[in-house]
Enzyme design. Sequence first.
Site: not given
Length: 581
Positions: A130, A142, A176, A292
Amino acid sequence: MKRRVLTAGVALAVLTGAAALAGMPASAAPAQSAAAPAPAAQSLAAPDIAVANVQAHLTQFQTIATQNGGNRRAGTAGYTASLTYVKTKLQAAGYTVTEQVCTDCTYRSNNLIAEWPGGPADQVVMFGAHLDGVSAGPGMNDNGSGSSALLENALVLAQQNPAMTKRVRFAWWTDEEQGLNGSDFYVRSLSTVQKGYIKGYYNFDMVGSTNGGYFINRITSTTAAPLKAYWDSLNIQPEENVEGQGRSDDYSFQQAGIQTSGYASGASARKTTAQAAKWGGTSGSAYDPCYHRSCDTTSNVSATVLNRSADGIAYAIWQTAVGTVTNDFSVAVSPTSGSVQPGASTTATVSTATTSGTAQTVGLSATGAPAGVSVSFSPSSVTSGGSATMTVSASASAPAGTYTVTVTGAGSGGVSRSASYTLTVGGGGGCAGGQVIGNSGFENGTSPWTASSGVITNDSAQPARSGSYKAWLAGSGTTRTETLSQSVTIPAGCASYTLSFWLHIDTAETTSSTAYDRLVVQVGSATLATYSNLNAAAGYVQRSFNVAAYAGQTVTVKFTGTEDYSLQTSFVVDDVTLQAS
């Protein structure tokens, strides 16, 4: 990786999406240096992916995030710029690249699909990551890490351009982080047949965690075998990706019945004591301490983990889709049988196709014809994928009977392939039969054709269907009329009479309703067909007509091309036959 709330009463952020790259602390890194090649890389016959190149892509994603509000969330300018960067690299490398608009994503945005044009189209292996991040930070681990590792692998594949046993398709997914929406949209857009073409999907989401582990999705599956084999060669002792189950884009494919696997290095779950003992790092701490968060920058990516992930991806590509392909071809004759009377001739088309590897030169010959019957080919050799006209001529003394003629193609690579043709030689009298058009492929000069100047040509701007020559009428974009004709005597007493020719039409006209330029086909004074710029299409199309009404007559077969004052239309004719039998 998208976030999932666990049921133990604690909100636990878990990452299953793409990965980014950073330097792993010395205490976290296993003994092997990130810059050193894998110990077994030489024996695994896949290219070494330079981690510096992967890091360079990651740096670009970091810059894009910095210039666009600090993140690359789907639907934002940061995501669009990330997609443009990947797309530009892939197009320059020669990929067929498609953007797919995800119309029902939380944030309307595009998936990016790139396919390498090699290998069979119905045998596809997909590799995906992603491309989007969360709004809290730049999303380097990420999933800049997975996206960058995948991009560099795609570029290396294009650079090496090996022989392919399967088609490789790469994908960068949008949305995603909002629930695997981009990959889910893609899978739902596929037909049942298209899903069946995909023999495996590999997902790479967070593959550079600084306190990382070495996790493989569905580690005991056949699909996972090449990923595991590479890490086993490094004595890494990978484990099942429990944290990521159902939380990244492989789940969309898994739900559709497609076999999946992939690498991950961990998100917010904590490293165990046993894992720290074999992998290094800090037990009791999250695999990715910046999961995150705004600190998910390029400093949050381990070069060691990233390097091993990128090289493992390359090994999986080479094991599943790259191999030595033997150059081979096939031969076919159409029609597979024919008849001829003494003193006459008949024709058939010999077609070849490249069945594996690359095209090669194929020399044509025939055996099995009786005395008094000759078999010739025009041209006498073709490049596999091409075709030739086979002419069977019977002398007046040819003996009646049925014979099996073997047509053989001898390839320049040492392979020979053949096809059978059943020939019936008549006893004379009645239907003389055979093919009555002379020089049907235009390879033997202009006679017995009568044509406007330059119509019979080997000009490469319009390729012949077979051989080098064809008849090219019109095509100048100026007012003109050109003709091509031949007078033939059609024998009486036969059961069938078929006039056939191959026609290619291309045009610069833009109308879909007005016939400005025309080709008229006549036998004698009768018009058999009229074609125009409205009939333009790629390639040659065979046209056939019953001309039994002219049996026993001498008539003229004529093609007339007319063109108006602008915008060319080319009418290209080849392999004209009039078969009586």
